[in-house]
Scaffold this active site. Sequence first.
Site, PDB file in Angstrom:
ATOM      1  N   TYR A  34      23.467 105.621  53.346  1.00  0.00           N
ATOM      2  CA  TYR A  34      24.958 106.070  52.958  1.00  0.00           C
ATOM      3  C   TYR A  34      25.625 105.704  54.386  1.00  0.00           C
ATOM      4  O   TYR A  34      26.894 106.044  54.245  1.00  0.00           O
ATOM      5  CB  TYR A  34      24.621 107.432  52.805  1.00  0.00           C
ATOM      6  N   ARG A  35      25.235 105.275  55.334  1.00  0.00           N
ATOM      7  CA  ARG A  35      25.662 105.442  56.648  1.00  0.00           C
ATOM      8  C   ARG A  35      24.759 104.785  57.590  1.00  0.00           C
ATOM      9  O   ARG A  35      23.484 104.968  57.243  1.00  0.00           O
ATOM     10  CB  ARG A  35      25.986 106.951  56.883  1.00  0.00           C
ATOM     11  N   TYR A  38      24.104 107.552  65.011  1.00  0.00           N
ATOM     12  CA  TYR A  38      25.059 106.282  64.402  1.00  0.00           C
ATOM     13  C   TYR A  38      25.676 105.271  65.414  1.00  0.00           C
ATOM     14  O   TYR A  38      26.696 104.539  65.113  1.00  0.00           O
ATOM     15  CB  TYR A  38      25.665 106.524  63.205  1.00  0.00           C
ATOM     16  N   HIS A  55      18.061 109.131  69.911  1.00  0.00           N
ATOM     17  CA  HIS A  55      17.666 108.811  68.254  1.00  0.00           C
ATOM     18  C   HIS A  55      18.538 108.058  67.552  1.00  0.00           C
ATOM     19  O   HIS A  55      19.579 107.842  67.871  1.00  0.00           O
ATOM     20  CB  HIS A  55      17.479 110.220  67.580  1.00  0.00           C
ATOM     21  N   ASP A  74      24.950 119.814  61.159  1.00  0.00           N
ATOM     22  CA  ASP A  74      24.183 120.581  61.908  1.00  0.00           C
ATOM     23  C   ASP A  74      24.361 120.781  63.667  1.00  0.00           C
ATOM     24  O   ASP A  74      24.177 121.825  64.094  1.00  0.00           O
ATOM     25  CB  ASP A  74      22.846 119.478  61.925  1.00  0.00           C
TER      26      ASP A  74
HETATM   27  C1  LIG Z   1      21.011 116.511  65.973  1.00  0.00           C
HETATM   28  C2  LIG Z   1      21.837 115.769  65.226  1.00  0.00           C
HETATM   29  C3  LIG Z   1      22.094 116.164  64.051  1.00  0.00           C
HETATM   30  C4  LIG Z   1      23.210 115.835  63.277  1.00  0.00           C
HETATM   31  N1  LIG Z   1      23.480 116.280  61.954  1.00  0.00           N
HETATM   32  C5  LIG Z   1      24.412 115.797  61.235  1.00  0.00           C
HETATM   33  C6  LIG Z   1      24.634 116.353  60.080  1.00  0.00           C
HETATM   34  O1  LIG Z   1      24.221 117.508  59.623  1.00  0.00           O
HETATM   35  N2  LIG Z   1      25.640 115.688  59.274  1.00  0.00           N
HETATM   36  C7  LIG Z   1      26.507 114.668  59.752  1.00  0.00           C
HETATM   37  O2  LIG Z   1      27.512 114.267  59.267  1.00  0.00           O
HETATM   38  N3  LIG Z   1      26.073 114.113  60.895  1.00  0.00           N
HETATM   39  C8  LIG Z   1      25.087 114.636  61.736  1.00  0.00           C
HETATM   40  N4  LIG Z   1      24.891 113.937  62.942  1.00  0.00           N
HETATM   41  C9  LIG Z   1      25.621 112.776  63.530  1.00  0.00           C
HETATM   42  C10 LIG Z   1      26.659 113.023  64.312  1.00  0.00           C
HETATM   43  O3  LIG Z   1      26.616 113.720  65.314  1.00  0.00           O
HETATM   44  C11 LIG Z   1      27.771 113.579  63.318  1.00  0.00           C
HETATM   45  O4  LIG Z   1      28.363 113.088  62.210  1.00  0.00           O
HETATM   46  C12 LIG Z   1      29.192 113.826  64.417  1.00  0.00           C
HETATM   47  O5  LIG Z   1      30.168 114.749  63.739  1.00  0.00           O
HETATM   48  C13 LIG Z   1      30.063 112.418  64.249  1.00  0.00           C
HETATM   49  O6  LIG Z   1      30.653 112.475  65.568  1.00  0.00           O
HETATM   50  P1  LIG Z   1      32.187 112.662  65.665  1.00  0.00           P
HETATM   51  O7  LIG Z   1      32.499 113.622  64.791  1.00  0.00           O
HETATM   52  O8  LIG Z   1      32.334 112.992  67.211  1.00  0.00           O
HETATM   53  O9  LIG Z   1      33.067 111.373  65.053  1.00  0.00           O
HETATM   54  P2  LIG Z   1      33.259 110.304  66.038  1.00  0.00           P
HETATM   55  O10 LIG Z   1      32.529 109.674  66.697  1.00  0.00           O
HETATM   56  O11 LIG Z   1      34.533 110.578  66.348  1.00  0.00           O
HETATM   57  O12 LIG Z   1      33.665 109.195  64.869  1.00  0.00           O
HETATM   58  C14 LIG Z   1      32.799 108.583  63.896  1.00  0.00           C
HETATM   59  C15 LIG Z   1      33.252 107.062  63.589  1.00  0.00           C
HETATM   60  O13 LIG Z   1      34.393 107.161  62.803  1.00  0.00           O
HETATM   61  C16 LIG Z   1      35.515 106.411  63.156  1.00  0.00           C
HETATM   62  N5  LIG Z   1      36.519 107.098  63.423  1.00  0.00           N
HETATM   63  C17 LIG Z   1      36.524 108.402  64.113  1.00  0.00           C
HETATM   64  N6  LIG Z   1      37.687 108.898  64.167  1.00  0.00           N
HETATM   65  C18 LIG Z   1      38.717 107.973  63.706  1.00  0.00           C
HETATM   66  C19 LIG Z   1      39.962 107.944  63.388  1.00  0.00           C
HETATM   67  N7  LIG Z   1      40.673 108.715  63.960  1.00  0.00           N
HETATM   68  N8  LIG Z   1      40.699 106.761  62.993  1.00  0.00           N
HETATM   69  C20 LIG Z   1      39.753 105.807  62.393  1.00  0.00           C
HETATM   70  N9  LIG Z   1      38.590 105.846  62.556  1.00  0.00           N
HETATM   71  C21 LIG Z   1      37.668 106.777  63.188  1.00  0.00           C
HETATM   72  C22 LIG Z   1      34.893 105.585  64.089  1.00  0.00           C
HETATM   73  O14 LIG Z   1      34.476 104.367  64.026  1.00  0.00           O
HETATM   74  C23 LIG Z   1      33.652 106.523  64.812  1.00  0.00           C
HETATM   75  O15 LIG Z   1      33.001 105.881  65.505  1.00  0.00           O
HETATM   76  C24 LIG Z   1      23.695 114.669  63.889  1.00  0.00           C
HETATM   77  C25 LIG Z   1      23.634 114.316  65.001  1.00  0.00           C
HETATM   78  C26 LIG Z   1      22.629 114.913  65.913  1.00  0.00           C
HETATM   79  C27 LIG Z   1      22.235 114.170  67.200  1.00  0.00           C
END
Ligand SMILES: Cc1cc2nc3c(=O)[nH]c(=O)nc-3n(C[C@H](O)[C@H](O)[C@H](O)COP(=O)(O)OP(=O)(O)OC[C@H]3O[C@@H](n4cnc5c(N)ncnc54)[C@H](O)[C@@H]3O)c2cc1C
Lengths: 553, 553
Positions: free
Chosen positions: A496-497, A106, A415, A168
């Site tokens: 959804y995203r 994303y 990806h 995941d």
């Molecule tokens: C192989 C693979 C499998 C995955 N499977 C899943 C899955 O099962 N479910 C799923 O949901 N996702 C999945 N993902 C997507 C992603 O990796 C996860 O959602 C991950 O948890 C998001 O990154 P993060 O938690 O570090 O969030 P961040 O990258 O830190 O935050 C996401 C976004 O939210 C906003 N944000 C973050 N923190 C704040 C804050 N404090 N205040 C305001 N805005 C903020 C920002 O815009 C940021 O870009 C997958 C990815 C991969 C590569």
Amino acid sequence: PDAAPLRRGLPVPQGISKTAFLVAIEELRSALGPDHVTLNDKEVKNGWYMEHPNTHDMMPLFDSEEFIASAVVYPGSVEDVKLIVKWANKHLIPLFPISIGRNLGYGGSAPRVRGSVTIDLGRRMNRILEINADDFTCLVEPGVTFYALHEEIQKRGLGDKMWIDTPDLGGGSVVGNTLDRGVGYTPYGDHWACHSGLEVVLPSVGDDGDVSVFRTGMGALGVGGENTWQCFPYGFGPYNDGIFSQSNFGIVTKMGMTLMPNPGGFESFMYTFANESDLAPLIEIIRPLRISNILENVAQLRHGLQTLSVKGHPRTNYYNGSGPMPDPIIRQHLRSTATGECAWVYYGMSYGPAHIRGHKLSIIDNEFHRIPGCKRIDPATLPADEYFWSRDRIASGTPDLEELKWVNWMPNGAHAAFSPVSPIKGADAEKLYGLAKRRHGEQGLDLMPAFCVGLREMHLIVEIVYDGTDMGMKKRVEKCLRDMIDDAAALGYGEYRTHLALMDQVAGTYNWNDNALMKFNNTLKDALDPNGILAPGRCGIWPKRYRNRGWEL
Amino acid sequence: PDAAPLRRGLPVPQGISKTAFLVAIEELRSALGPDHVTLNDKEVKNGWYMEHPNTHDMMPLFDSEEFIASAVVYPGSVEDVKLIVKWANKHLIPLFPISIGRNLGYGGSAPRVRGSVTIDLGRRMNRILEINADDFTCLVEPGVTFYALHEEIQKRGLGDKMWIDTPDLGGGSVVGNTLDRGVGYTPYGDHWACHSGLEVVLPSVGDDGDVSVFRTGMGALGVGGENTWQCFPYGFGPYNDGIFSQSNFGIVTKMGMTLMPNPGGFESFMYTFANESDLAPLIEIIRPLRISNILENVAQLRHGLQTLSVKGHPRTNYYNGSGPMPDPIIRQHLRSTATGECAWVYYGMSYGPAHIRGHKLSIIDNEFHRIPGCKRIDPATLPADEYFWSRDRIASGTPDLEELKWVNWMPNGAHAAFSPVSPIKGADAEKLYGLAKRRHGEQGLDLMPAFCVGLREMHLIVEIVYDGTDMGMKKRVEKCLRDMIDDAAALGYGEYRTHLALMDQVAGTYNWNDNALMKFNNTLKDALDPNGILAPGRCGIWPKRYRNRGWEL
Ligand SMILES: Cc1cc2nc3c(=O)[nH]c(=O)nc-3n(C[C@H](O)[C@H](O)[C@H](O)COP(=O)(O)OP(=O)(O)OC[C@H]3O[C@@H](n4cnc5c(N)ncnc54)[C@H](O)[C@@H]3O)c2cc1C
Ligand SMILES: Cc1cc2nc3c(=O)[nH]c(=O)nc-3n(C[C@H](O)[C@H](O)[C@H](O)COP(=O)(O)OP(=O)(O)OC[C@H]3O[C@@H](n4cnc5c(N)ncnc54)[C@H](O)[C@@H]3O)c2cc1C
């Protein structure tokens, strides 16, 4: 290539000269301490999942220097965050907050506007402020990962009492994932629905020169209100939390989350379905079982190819042709795996004591077997390193990394995801699968769909794996994603995203009544962030200063 | 007295002359049709539950003419609602939207600002737009009551397939109750959490002279997005729904709601507890059972006096003294009832097939019996008109009216509620019960508390029943309510919802960090309703035009 010098130099944000920008950065440095502000003027280095960059997307869909930060700032406290907001308003410099920045598929950690200053909240603000074993709740700062929360619960000897819910991959942050409305795979999989309470720093500077920080729900109570902050999400008056998810209206500095009580037992199960055409009747079977909670978690119904790719071998191990990998080849290779030859694999879990599980599992078994060729795979026959056990860990609240393996499908594996929502209907599944297949075919890309079945809806998650260094392939991936979004919208489906690069397009499909929703979001944006400093463009919301000036993609 | 002529005459809203107001009303009449606007210039008539007034509170806490409408308008369509909003902005006349107006205990149908024009949405906009038997959802207009929805489901032959969730009284509206974040008693009792999708008319007039109407969630999709509108609550981008609950930011014209699948069996149970002091240990037993869903619904743990009063006889049947009815008298009268002499009664329900219920019920039975003197009352011994069966109907989704009976406790029976939220902890229960008892004692009022146990929190609902014509008693009731709110706030508790008259006070307790939450709410209010025409003062939110001008109570 893992690290390359910046070709385009320091990504100074638009509207400010390099000199003025550097002066502003020095000002921020002296306010926060020199170690807590770093300029991104040297190189792009993609690293890997465990050491991902916070300046850009480690899995870039465009040129790496397109969505890139000019600097990264590391606040250590809410006061620091307020100070950063004041600074940005003074200099009109765009900020982009991340918690951990592992939003892979994303946009990773990349900002939407080139040259934004990334606020890496997670680096220093990473405390677990509370784990409440009576209420089954916790309160965390942005830098707390699913791994860290899980570990702390074990360390406190509470592992037998309570579970977390993890996506995941366990390396993301509880806060970031929840704000992006991510999902996990226990009955607590709808993270947004399971959170309780936010602390938010607002992006504007008030008439008094101050930046406001407020708490939602019961956290707004003056004296000791925190006792109910994580127990009851709503508080009194407007329930404000929602507007801080998938938006750019505030910076979240604390979040409450509920924890799942140990259900007293759990048991994963796996079924395979022989034919592509089993999809529609199977989804029809799943719907009532899911809505009535006989199927209890966000199940994944995966295409055979994803079952193959998650073994972690490169595509070239199986096939060297161009275009999507042909079905017979996929089937042939599946034959020697644990699932055997099949079109679809269902991974689920049943919860509770054995006799309670037995009740549900026997209903499921009967229903699934209405599909000719359905096979239950006995877990006892599966080796410990089989992917099934990764799903088993995840569905029982233990973070994992196995899922990363399918990224190896391509060299320099990256990806991006297409994630439309639909009712849990066979006809919808077929339409979405059909359009994805057609568009993947046109672009010669392998299709790896998984249907993630929520409660009354399913997300189809199509992850396109590509070579992050292959510009030609990336163009095809982008074209495929954009075509799928348009096709889906024409049929009445929305995402959804989405990926940073696709946010304007996706937001544009939510255009009922002359874009009334976006006009509303813009009203909120202008009221809350009049200078437009916070994450301009995120989720398609552009502040006044940027709106209709060619920023949309 | 049931109907009395208006003593203070037509309640013209402040800031407009009577003549100008009447001209404006004529303008509205000719736009909407003469039948669809009525002036409130004749009498106050309280009616009764089934024929409640829409101009004021049928259970007034103040003088009936304090919170009273100047006129009522009956829109027949979303276009009508837009027209009314335009009209109000033009003339700067305050509007107050109700769906049905049976918000008893919280202000009924009364507007907060005297002389507001009430929009009675429910009278003409009362269609059930969809009942989806595949997805277990429905889409309703404001005038659909819990009774009407239930009936329609039966009429379509779906009664065996799906349940609604109803509050204690079925005559309220699904929309109004949900927007006020009301609760019911099946596992779908958190109405806000169970809704999916709103259509909202905004209170301002745009630069183009138009009033905006937008849909939240998937409803914003341009083409056919409605297929997922009720399946998936979030959509893409900010999840905006929450700010329209307990607020004055918009007028909701459609709402989606999820329906509960028939769980395949259900069984009510009732336990009595002998001593007042059983409260704390019992609550400690309830918490883990509730969080782990062994106790599956929002249970009511009621004080013995409420069990007595719900029989529907006036207090004078039992006792003629002043001051709170003494405990020994309550106990004496309970002796001849189905519960027998006791301090507390727990009403719950278990769901699912018999063997699944058996599992849960045996755990509950063991745990509850850890309290000495705990008694399970066998439902087989209870006559058909026993209140227990009303709870049984409600907890299985059948609307009812029995609950109204405790209002008969007083002549001209009226009531107002004190509804603080706390963790499910014995110590919290004791503190809240203690302060309620002290304050009731001081004012000589009978205390009828019920603890409604949510998932991780409980609402203590204290309904004070009073004589609606007794100004002296009403003063004491108000004093008691205000004292309890302050006491609770000092201990760190806040209300989940409150009466019109108490909204400023309750909002004032959510004052963390220099009233940061209210400042935020005010920012939203000013952005969305710059002329301040919509429900000024509701939930303590005053538009700029009213703020700090002495409207607060
Ligand atoms: C192989 C693979 C499998 C995955 N499977 C899943 C899955 O099962 N479910 C799923 O949901 N996702 C999945 N993902 C997507 C992603 O990796 C996860 O959602 C991950 O948890 C998001 O990154 P993060 O938690 O570090 O969030 P961040 O990258 O830190 O935050 C996401 C976004 O939210 C906003 N944000 C973050 N923190 C704040 C804050 N404090 N205040 C305001 N805005 C903020 C920002 O815009 C940021 O870009 C997958 C990815 C991969 C590569
Ligand atoms: C004996 C008794 C028992 C009760 N038990 C319960 C219970 O178990 N659970 C419970 O929740 N309540 C209970 N109540 C309180 C109340 O009766 C119900 O909540 C009732 O459903 C609310 O009235 P209503 O649905 O007609 O809503 P309305 O009065 O129509 O609406 C409530 C408020 O919401 C706002 N509103 C309504 N419609 C709109 C709209 N379309 N757009 C914008 N704003 C709007 C208005 O400010 C309005 O005042 C009880 C009351 C009594 C007397």
